[in-house]
Design an enzyme around this catalytic site. Sequence first.
Site, mmCIF file in Angstrom:
data_model
loop_
_atom_site.group_PDB
_atom_site.id
_atom_site.type_symbol
_atom_site.label_atom_id
_atom_site.label_comp_id
_atom_site.label_asym_id
_atom_site.label_seq_id
_atom_site.Cartn_x
_atom_site.Cartn_y
_atom_site.Cartn_z
ATOM 1 N N TYR A 1 42.844 111.731 -24.823
ATOM 2 C CA TYR A 1 42.155 110.847 -24.242
ATOM 3 C C TYR A 1 41.073 110.361 -26.096
ATOM 4 O O TYR A 1 41.445 109.160 -26.178
ATOM 5 C CB TYR A 1 40.759 112.019 -23.818
ATOM 6 C CG TYR A 1 39.356 111.225 -24.022
ATOM 7 C CD1 TYR A 1 39.106 110.443 -23.058
ATOM 8 C CD2 TYR A 1 38.466 111.394 -24.822
ATOM 9 C CE1 TYR A 1 38.218 109.086 -22.515
ATOM 10 C CE2 TYR A 1 37.209 110.562 -24.692
ATOM 11 C CZ TYR A 1 36.865 109.587 -23.988
ATOM 12 O OH TYR A 1 36.030 109.237 -23.305
ATOM 13 N N GLU B 1 34.703 110.902 -29.484
ATOM 14 C CA GLU B 1 35.911 112.433 -29.986
ATOM 15 C C GLU B 1 37.387 111.021 -30.644
ATOM 16 O O GLU B 1 38.068 112.592 -30.961
ATOM 17 C CB GLU B 1 36.263 111.603 -28.430
ATOM 18 C CG GLU B 1 36.337 113.458 -27.482
ATOM 19 C CD GLU B 1 36.984 114.229 -27.406
ATOM 20 O OE1 GLU B 1 35.696 115.170 -28.173
ATOM 21 O OE2 GLU B 1 37.867 114.597 -27.943
ATOM 22 N N ASP C 1 27.582 105.838 -17.010
ATOM 23 C CA ASP C 1 27.051 104.960 -17.428
ATOM 24 C C ASP C 1 26.980 103.918 -17.172
ATOM 25 O O ASP C 1 25.455 103.224 -17.226
ATOM 26 C CB ASP C 1 27.653 104.707 -19.171
ATOM 27 C CG ASP C 1 27.816 106.463 -20.136
ATOM 28 O OD1 ASP C 1 26.826 106.659 -19.346
ATOM 29 O OD2 ASP C 1 28.279 105.610 -20.382
ATOM 30 N N GLY D 1 30.652 104.938 -12.158
ATOM 31 C CA GLY D 1 30.872 106.089 -13.092
ATOM 32 C C GLY D 1 28.927 106.112 -13.561
ATOM 33 O O GLY D 1 27.884 105.405 -13.253
ATOM 34 N N SER E 1 34.608 106.219 -28.365
ATOM 35 C CA SER E 1 34.435 107.993 -28.077
ATOM 36 C C SER E 1 34.407 108.622 -29.598
ATOM 37 O O SER E 1 34.655 108.565 -30.739
ATOM 38 C CB SER E 1 34.971 108.199 -26.835
ATOM 39 O OG SER E 1 34.257 109.732 -27.040
ATOM 40 N N LEU F 1 33.862 99.837 -19.357
ATOM 41 C CA LEU F 1 33.680 101.417 -19.427
ATOM 42 C C LEU F 1 34.393 101.772 -18.290
ATOM 43 O O LEU F 1 34.606 103.315 -18.588
ATOM 44 C CB LEU F 1 32.363 101.710 -19.128
ATOM 45 C CG LEU F 1 31.276 100.890 -19.221
ATOM 46 C CD1 LEU F 1 29.643 101.224 -18.423
ATOM 47 C CD2 LEU F 1 30.944 100.509 -20.875
#
Length: 339
Positions: A154, A133, A14, A12, A131, A86
């Site tokens: 999520y 989020e 990151d 990904g 996160s 991750l």
Amino acid sequence: MTKRALITGITGQDGSYLAELLLSKGYEVHGLIRRASTFNTARIDHLYVDPHESGAKLFLHYGDITDGSRLVTLLAQVRPDEVYHLAAQSHVRVSFDEPEYTGDTTGLGTIRLLEAIRMIGLECRFYQASSSEMFGAAPPPQSEETPFYPRSPYGAAKVYSYWVTRNYREAYGLFAVNGILFNHESPRRGETFVTRKVTRAVARIKAGQQDELYLGNLDAVRDWGYAPEFVEAMWLMLQHDEAQDYVVATGQAYSVRDFVRFAFEHVGLDWEQYVKFDDRYLRPTEVDALVGDPSRAIKTLGWTPRVHTPELAAIMVESDIKALETEGTPWVHRAWDRD
Ligand code: NAP
Ligand code: G4F
């Protein structure tokens, strides 16, 4: 002694920057990758050296974060000093379409990995990709003390992962930390996150290959930082003598509309002539504003954000223009491209 790290999610955005950083520091880096019918290692291909050749320091292993027994065999084989977790289904909009799968990967994936570490008695340090989020509807600025109020499957799955990471620290003394990262972007950002969707479209519009861009909510506010800097914070967290959780953010607020304007202005275009609204990009519940307070990371880790949103938009637009010139691949609008 060469340090050994395992990165889940190494393919990904990151994971690729973190692998670069750790290799540059002399680490032996192991990455978990998913078997796919097509190559999925484009972001790390430049780092790969055939393991038959001397000097190879990057090793890739097939596995999946939904497969607990594989995590046990892999950890027992690699015996890393540091584990950076991750891997996740990381798209908020998609988590409304695939809530159960998101729970399985983004939530339960973390406990599978933590249990594997505990079961084999591995002495390692553990980083969890938490996160912003998780803050969801909690008003900004958000810090390590802000209560969570997730607004998506999520976000809820990340809250679960956050708490099991803390629990394994408290229950078993594992050096386990949560990096609560706010949005961070780069030329390697996935193409369906809003920043990259915009900068790719700007490059194509400038080249005369596209004439409009459909987006959802332009009023949402985010604190966009630069991914290569954010992976430095991950590493710093695992080098500190105390395991604790950190917010990583720039502390600056911009709306999606601001980002769009910066990106179009960078190539001398007026965004309002090209951007159209499409309600299929809206989410059932939106996160209106995420703006982090990174004081603890700055004070304790000596980490500082350097690239801010206007410059970030320019970096990404420039990279997408260059990519278009070298690849020239036409970008096809796909019916299912609904994120
Ligand atoms: P990303 O580009 O979407 O990368 C996700 C990685 O997870 C990819 O390598 C993907 O593999 C892997 N993965 C997904 N499902 C998997 C599974 N079932 N088994 C094994 N691997 C799996 O995400 P990112 O932006 O680099 O973010 C890294 C982590 O930080 C994620 O956990 C994300 O939720 C979190 N995070 C990101 C941000 C941000 O702004 N970028 C902010 C806060 C937290 P494939 O390449 O095979 O798909
Ligand atoms: O770029 P986004 O999809 O990122 P979002 O939802 O903030 O999530 C990202 O950051 C999180 C950290 O806070 C990570 F944990 C997560 O893994 C991911 O990396 O959307 C940003 C904003 C949203 O408010 C969305 O509604 O942009 C708005 N938006 C407007 N039009 C759009 C679009 N988002 C997308 N993806 N596509 C649009 O067309």
